[in-house]
Design a protein around this motif. Structure first.
Motif, PDB file in Angstrom:
ATOM      1  N   ASN A  91     -20.571 -35.976   5.112  1.00  0.00           N
ATOM      2  CA  ASN A  91     -20.336 -36.387   3.729  1.00  0.00           C
ATOM      3  C   ASN A  91     -19.400 -37.586   3.631  1.00  0.00           C
ATOM      4  O   ASN A  91     -19.531 -38.418   2.741  1.00  0.00           O
ATOM      5  CB  ASN A  91     -19.773 -35.201   2.947  1.00  0.00           C
TER       6      ASN A  91
ATOM      7  N   GLU B  35     -33.735 -54.135  -5.870  1.00  0.00           N
ATOM      8  CA  GLU B  35     -32.358 -54.431  -5.453  1.00  0.00           C
ATOM      9  C   GLU B  35     -32.310 -54.814  -3.979  1.00  0.00           C
ATOM     10  O   GLU B  35     -31.630 -55.765  -3.592  1.00  0.00           O
ATOM     11  CB  GLU B  35     -31.471 -53.207  -5.702  1.00  0.00           C
TER      12      GLU B  35
ATOM     13  N   TYR C   5     -22.862 -29.141  -2.373  1.00  0.00           N
ATOM     14  CA  TYR C   5     -21.850 -29.322  -1.332  1.00  0.00           C
ATOM     15  C   TYR C   5     -20.515 -29.704  -1.950  1.00  0.00           C
ATOM     16  O   TYR C   5     -19.464 -29.175  -1.589  1.00  0.00           O
ATOM     17  CB  TYR C   5     -22.302 -30.410  -0.344  1.00  0.00           C
ATOM     18  N   GLN C   6     -20.560 -30.620  -2.903  1.00  0.00           N
ATOM     19  CA  GLN C   6     -19.321 -31.124  -3.478  1.00  0.00           C
ATOM     20  C   GLN C   6     -18.564 -30.018  -4.201  1.00  0.00           C
ATOM     21  O   GLN C   6     -17.346 -29.914  -4.077  1.00  0.00           O
ATOM     22  CB  GLN C   6     -19.617 -32.274  -4.441  1.00  0.00           C
TER      23      GLN C   6
ATOM     24  N   GLN D 185     -14.562 -39.738  -4.012  1.00  0.00           N
ATOM     25  CA  GLN D 185     -15.127 -41.089  -4.072  1.00  0.00           C
ATOM     26  C   GLN D 185     -16.579 -41.015  -4.484  1.00  0.00           C
ATOM     27  O   GLN D 185     -17.317 -40.132  -4.051  1.00  0.00           O
ATOM     28  CB  GLN D 185     -14.993 -41.763  -2.702  1.00  0.00           C
ATOM     29  N   GLY D 186     -16.992 -41.949  -5.298  1.00  0.00           N
ATOM     30  CA  GLY D 186     -18.394 -42.051  -5.656  1.00  0.00           C
ATOM     31  C   GLY D 186     -18.545 -43.258  -6.549  1.00  0.00           C
ATOM     32  O   GLY D 186     -17.652 -43.542  -7.347  1.00  0.00           O
ATOM     33  N   TYR D 187     -19.658 -43.953  -6.430  1.00  0.00           N
ATOM     34  CA  TYR D 187     -19.861 -45.103  -7.309  1.00  0.00           C
ATOM     35  C   TYR D 187     -20.175 -44.615  -8.716  1.00  0.00           C
ATOM     36  O   TYR D 187     -20.310 -43.416  -8.947  1.00  0.00           O
ATOM     37  CB  TYR D 187     -20.953 -46.012  -6.745  1.00  0.00           C
TER      38      TYR D 187
ATOM     39  N   ASP E  99     -14.394 -47.386  -5.466  1.00  0.00           N
ATOM     40  CA  ASP E  99     -14.553 -48.409  -4.449  1.00  0.00           C
ATOM     41  C   ASP E  99     -14.212 -47.844  -3.071  1.00  0.00           C
ATOM     42  O   ASP E  99     -13.104 -47.371  -2.847  1.00  0.00           O
ATOM     43  CB  ASP E  99     -13.604 -49.557  -4.806  1.00  0.00           C
ATOM     44  N   THR E 100     -15.149 -47.906  -2.150  1.00  0.00           N
ATOM     45  CA  THR E 100     -14.826 -47.411  -0.808  1.00  0.00           C
ATOM     46  C   THR E 100     -13.821 -48.307  -0.108  1.00  0.00           C
ATOM     47  O   THR E 100     -13.015 -47.828   0.678  1.00  0.00           O
ATOM     48  CB  THR E 100     -16.072 -47.345   0.088  1.00  0.00           C
TER      49      THR E 100
ATOM     50  N   LEU F  84     -11.138 -35.922   1.614  1.00  0.00           N
ATOM     51  CA  LEU F  84     -12.004 -36.812   0.829  1.00  0.00           C
ATOM     52  C   LEU F  84     -13.344 -36.135   0.591  1.00  0.00           C
ATOM     53  O   LEU F  84     -13.916 -35.541   1.503  1.00  0.00           O
ATOM     54  CB  LEU F  84     -12.196 -38.123   1.609  1.00  0.00           C
TER      55      LEU F  84
ATOM     56  N   VAL G  52     -17.026 -37.139  -0.899  1.00  0.00           N
ATOM     57  CA  VAL G  52     -17.837 -38.279  -1.325  1.00  0.00           C
ATOM     58  C   VAL G  52     -18.970 -37.784  -2.210  1.00  0.00           C
ATOM     59  O   VAL G  52     -19.617 -36.790  -1.904  1.00  0.00           O
ATOM     60  CB  VAL G  52     -18.391 -39.026  -0.096  1.00  0.00           C
ATOM     61  N   PHE G  53     -19.146 -38.456  -3.327  1.00  0.00           N
ATOM     62  CA  PHE G  53     -20.301 -38.203  -4.181  1.00  0.00           C
ATOM     63  C   PHE G  53     -21.295 -39.327  -3.937  1.00  0.00           C
ATOM     64  O   PHE G  53     -21.111 -40.431  -4.445  1.00  0.00           O
ATOM     65  CB  PHE G  53     -19.878 -38.185  -5.652  1.00  0.00           C
ATOM     66  N   PRO G  54     -22.335 -39.090  -3.159  1.00  0.00           N
ATOM     67  CA  PRO G  54     -23.287 -40.174  -2.880  1.00  0.00           C
ATOM     68  C   PRO G  54     -24.125 -40.486  -4.111  1.00  0.00           C
ATOM     69  O   PRO G  54     -24.147 -39.727  -5.071  1.00  0.00           O
ATOM     70  CB  PRO G  54     -24.147 -39.600  -1.758  1.00  0.00           C
ATOM     71  N   ARG G  55     -24.795 -41.623  -4.062  1.00  0.00           N
ATOM     72  CA  ARG G  55     -25.643 -41.985  -5.199  1.00  0.00           C
ATOM     73  C   ARG G  55     -26.876 -41.100  -5.206  1.00  0.00           C
ATOM     74  O   ARG G  55     -27.374 -40.690  -4.165  1.00  0.00           O
ATOM     75  CB  ARG G  55     -26.051 -43.459  -5.082  1.00  0.00           C
TER      76      ARG G  55
ATOM     77  N   GLY H 266     -32.157 -49.574 -10.739  1.00  0.00           N
ATOM     78  CA  GLY H 266     -31.621 -48.887  -9.575  1.00  0.00           C
ATOM     79  C   GLY H 266     -31.300 -47.455  -9.952  1.00  0.00           C
ATOM     80  O   GLY H 266     -31.760 -46.955 -10.976  1.00  0.00           O
ATOM     81  N   ASN H 267     -30.478 -46.819  -9.126  1.00  0.00           N
ATOM     82  CA  ASN H 267     -30.169 -45.415  -9.384  1.00  0.00           C
ATOM     83  C   ASN H 267     -28.993 -45.292 -10.339  1.00  0.00           C
ATOM     84  O   ASN H 267     -27.978 -44.700 -10.026  1.00  0.00           O
ATOM     85  CB  ASN H 267     -29.844 -44.710  -8.070  1.00  0.00           C
TER      86      ASN H 267
END
Lengths: 491, 476
Positions: A333, A350, B13-14, B36-38, B173-174, B187, B189-192, B253-254
């Motif tokens: 993760n 993109e 998971y998060q 963290q995540g965008y 921001d990573t 940490l 992470v929340f992925p896109r 985009g996503n």
């Protein structure tokens, strides 16, 4: 399990064991139950000796601990002080300063408030609270500093201090500086000078511990400050070799004692020992991987916490420890916002624009590009793709389906639509403004920057110059071969 | 934690990892936790749901984006923590501290330790108070030292305090997190999301709302589509969301919020196409509403030339309401910035030569890249005036050969208006100078450049019937 505002009632033995284990991992057990890792033992003894010399025998000492982040500098000091405060509670007060939070100016106030607070606590337990102390931290900065200096410099002069001194011995003042190098700045170093001077001259025993990550901390100190420092630098030991790392991991995972009869401790110990000594077990591989990359116990610990917390009973803890799937998914993760994952999460348009940007950057001499150039490249690329693929014969004969034209051409998006894509690439940090300074180091630099109007913000959107974070060669390795744009990842 | 999982999609998971790091017992909770995540990855939503389900965890929320600099930020930390403690333990009598006294980082430490000290005798067990800094890196005056201050806050607050402050940071921001990676903070992470997840989330969040929306109801009443069940309406809405995602996914985009916007923009016009026949025929409905899936229409300009037919009628409304002199000055500035001065005489010279001498040959070879793609180059104001004079049309009123024609200028002079217009163009930021503070226009060192893109200049030149394109034919 929705018991309000209470720690869980610790009903079953396993829950208690889990809680105990978690506290051991976080090193938050009471000080007599924690033991520092064995590779730190000599340093621990050294610190112990120094602290005892100044607290029990009332000598003044100064020393600096040097080690990278996460090398247990603060942990060792805190542990030692906690141990000593049980036996010699009345003998010393601790003052903590942190170079991130305190500046040269505010450190003086910080010392004064903590001194006052600690003395009040000490005196309050001996007898009634002493009111004269409250004015140490009052007044202007120079007054405060003078008061502290007088108080510390000669115990005879200070008012309330010597009352407690007279009946027993003097009180040792232990200073702990985190990030000492920020106090050892290029100008003046007044604070360090005065404190180190106390070590040499004051009648109050003072013990100073500086923690820093800089190996050349002595080069930071001015000549006069350096000459007052005792030159005792303790370098934090590092783990030497994989064997020691394994042993330390075992120490980290195994709580030392089981005084209240926890039945799981013994089997947990043997399980951990077995798994770690088997060279091809999952745990062993994980530790090995950590050793070869991070060599960081904290990193390993962060991954183990979800594993231990997620266990419902001892069997599931055993099983999940054997497979380590939770730790693996934690480690997995952590990488899910990496550049590669980000590229894989892009939509095809993109990705296409990103490839075009990387192409124009590779062609340019100064490795920068702008929106106009990228759009021109994109236009050319799509046209060239569409030229090569055979389009399906348009269904002219059939009048009904004129509205829906099935063709396998790739849509060429308009320039104003691409602007949205461009902005989202910017937001994902694939593009940075040319010669931009991102984050300023200090608040004052950030303030100056906010008062300055940058050229990049005044020129039109299409003409701003950007650099890419990923090169075309890098993209070629990430974009799958099956992708339509893969052939375009080289010039 | 199954309750949270029902509310939050694709974040199993998060949620699980969150619950293993966030506990009521401060001894088994890390002092700092980074998420963290965008944008649009469900960080805030998941955290909110997590705390909503675990109500026994005391939590306070801050949004650094509206606090601008570090000082209001720290004051807000002090204020919210104090207020929260007061409302949670209403029966404890505590003195009020003024949060505005927090003017230094160490004063925040002092404030918090004093505050926590008051609850020391009241509480039996130690508790956590969670401070969520939602979007730490969106603080406007962010610098690298601030995060250090926050993550070492817990070391200065007494260890034996009954209340322990635990801070949760959400960060986009990573690169920001990587600065502090040696601290090894836990940490998550929340992925896109990917495209399928986006579709599911949008259907989950929006479908019901779309069915109950006003346009659809009106349409159903008007069109008297009464033989429909709720499931069929739901089918229409879900189908619409899926079509939107498929049509515009490559454009957005996503990004959930852009797709949400597009759904809102286009739902009404989609509904208008519904009638009795195509209600149950998704393909037919798609065909009749094809126009809304072809363009994004993501612009506030109603008369954007692409999507209206009566193009000629709109010709009069210009991009800019400038005077003719200004328009020509702008065109001249564009020419000066993008044509090289050494070819000027071959382009603009029209006079017949009295004295002997060769005219300039002009450019021999084409340039490799179109200069209009690049940044404008600087020019002096005299060159601008010369080019302006060369391109500005002056209609001679006097008859040819008459005495009056001797007196009349055939060329535009740089009179007062020209300079006024130039100054106005500068203050409108359509032309720029070399950036420096307190610029002196009368200084000979000052150079100028144009500050508008090609699209605008070509539109401006069209409005005065001047073909600026012909000057740039030879470039590429």
């Amino acid at each position: 399990n929705l018991s309000p505002k209470k720690v869980q009632p610790l009903d079953s033995g396993f829950k208690r064991f889990k809680h105990f284990l978690m506290r051991h991992l976080y090193q938050s057990l009471p000080p007599d139950q924690t033991r520092p890792y064995s590779y730190l033992r000599e340093t621990h003894q050294e610190i112990d000796r120094l602290l005892k010399q100044s607290i029990v025998q009332k000598e003044s000492h100064s020393s600096i601990l040097v080690g990278p982040r996460g090398s247990f500098k603060t942990v060792l000091l805190n542990h030692e002080l906690a141990l000593l405060s049980e036996r010699y509670h009345q003998q010393f007060i601790t003052i903590r300063l942190n170079g991130f939070i305190h500046s040269e100016q505010t450190a003086i106030n910080g010392i004064a408030t903590q001194l006052e607070e600690q003395l009040r606590k000490l005196h309050g337990r001996i007898r009634k609270p002493v009111n004269e102390d409250t004015d140490i931290s009052n007044g202007s900065l120079t007054e405060v500093f003078e008061k502290i200096l007088r108080l510390l410099d000669s115990a005879a002069v200070s008012g309330s201090q010597d009352k407690s001194d007279n009946e027993s011995t003097k009180i040792t003042v232990v200073f702990i500086f985190d990030e000492m190098d920020t106090f050892a700045g290029p100008v003046r170093q007044t604070l360090l000078y005065n404190l180190f001077d106390m070590v040499e001259h004051a009648r109050v025993p003072v013990c100073i511990f500086g923690c820093t990550t800089k190996l050349n901390i002595l080069d930071y100190l001015e000549k006069r400050v350096k000459s007052r420092f005792s030159q005792r630098i303790i370098y934090m030991p590092q783990i030497e070799g994989f064997q020691q790392f394994i042993e330390t991991v075992e120490e980290m995972l195994c709580p030392p004692s089981c005084d209240d009869g926890l039945k799981f401790v013994k089997s947990w110990h043997s399980l951990v020992h077995n798994e770690l000594s088997k060279p091809n077990s999952d745990v062993h591989l994980l530790v090995k991987f950590n050793y070869e990359t991070f060599k960081s116990l904290q990193h390993l610990r962060n991954g183990l916490i979800p594993l231990i917390f997620g266990a419902k009973d001892y069997e599931s803890l055993e099983n999940s420890f054997k497979t380590c799937s939770k730790t693996k998914s934690y480690n997995h993760n952590l990488l899910e916002s990496s550049l590669t994952t980000k590229i894989n999460s892009l939509s095809n348009l993109e990705l296409c624009i990103l490839i075009c940007a990387a192409r124009t950057v590779l062609k340019a001499k100064d490795e920068s590009t702008n929106f106009n150039l990228v759009y021109a490249e994109y236009e050319e690329m799509i046209k060239s793709i569409n030229r090569r693929i055979p389009t399906m014969a348009p269904t002219k004969s059939n009048e009904d389906t004129t509205a829906v034209i099935f063709d396998n051409k790739i849509k060429l998006w308009k320039k104003r639509d691409i602007k949205n894509v461009w902005e989202s690439l910017l937001a994902l940090n694939f593009l940075t403004e040319k010669s931009a300074v991102g984050l300023r180091e200090s608040a004052i630099a950030a303030f100056y920057a906010s008062n300055y109007q940058f050229q990049g913000t005044t020129i039109p959107f299409d003409l701003r110059r950007y650099q890419t974070q990923v090169t075309l060669q890098g993209l070629r390795r990430i974009v799958p071969r099956s992708s339509m744009y893969h052939p375009w990842t080289q010039l | 934690m199954s309750e949270v999982n029902d509310l939050v999609l694709f974040r199993d998971y998060q949620v699980e990892t969150l619950s293993s790091f966030l506990n009521a017992d401060p001894n088994i909770t890390p002092p700092n936790l980074v998420i963290q995540g965008y944008s649009g990855t469900g960080k805030t939503y998941t955290l909110q749901q997590f705390f909503a389900v675990n109500q026994f965890l005391i939590n306070v929320w801050l949004e650094p984006i509206e606090l601008i600099t570090w000082k209001p930020f720290m004051q807000a930390v002090a204020r919210t923590v104090q207020n929260k403690l007061k409302s949670t333990f209403a029966n404890v009598k505590t003195p009020d501290y003024d949060p505005l006294d927090v003017e230094e980082p160490y004063l925040l430490v002092k404030f918090l330790s004093n505050l926590f000290e008051n609850y020391q005798s009241f509480l039996e067990d130690s508790i956590c108070i969670f401070l969520v800094c939602d979007g730490f890196d969106s603080l406007q005056d962010l610098d690298a030292a601030l995060f250090h201050k926050f993550i070492s806050l817990h070391e200065l607050i007494p260890v034996d305090s009954k209340i322990q402050l635990k801070v949760i940071y959400t960060i986009q921001d990573t690169a920001f997190i990587e600065r502090y990676s040696s601290h090894n903070l836990p940490l998550i992470v929340f992925p896109r999301y990917n495209m399928d997840q986006i579709t599911d989330i949008l259907v989950f969040a929006r479908a019901q709302e779309l069915i109950e929306s006003e346009p659809l109801r009106r349409k159903v009443l008007q069109g008297q589509i009464d033989e429909c069940t709720d499931d069929e309406f739901l089918g229409v809405a879900i189908n619409f969301i899926k079509l939107i995602v498929q049509a515009f996914h490559s454009y957005t985009g996503n990004d959930i919020s852009s797709l949400n916007d597009l759904i809102d923009f286009k739902w009404e016009s989609y509904v208008n196409k519904i009638n009795r026949q195509n209600m149950f025929d998704p393909l037919g409905l798609y065909r009749s509403a094809i126009a809304i899936f072809l363009t994004t229409d993501d612009s506030l300009n109603a008369d954007y030339p692409e999507n209206n037919q009566s193009k000629g009628a709109n010709e009069a409304t210009q991009t800019y309401e400038l005077s003719p002199i200004s328009k020509y000055l702008l065109i001249a500035a564009y020419i000066c910035s993008y044509l090289e001065p050494r070819y000027d005489s071959s382009v603009f010279s029209r006079k017949s030569h009295v004295k002997t001498g060769r005219g300039s040959y002009g450019r021999r070879k084409k340039m490799e890249t179109n200069p209009r793609y690049l940044q404008p180059s600087l020019f002096s104001v005299e060159r601008l005036l010369a080019v302006f004079q060369a391109i500005f049309p002056v209609d001679t009123k006097a008859q040819r050969g008459s005495l009056a024609s001797l007196k009349e200028d055939s060329l535009m002079r740089a009179n007062v208006e020209v300079f006024q217009n130039l100054a106005e163009l500068h203050s409108l930021k359509l032309v720029a100078t070399t950036v420096s503070k307190n610029i002196d226009f009368l200084n000979y060192k000052v150079k100028w450049k144009v500050n508008v893109p090609w699209e605008i200049v070509s539109e401006v030149s069209k409005s005065v019937n001047f073909d600026v394109g012909q000057y740039f034919i030879g470039d590429t």
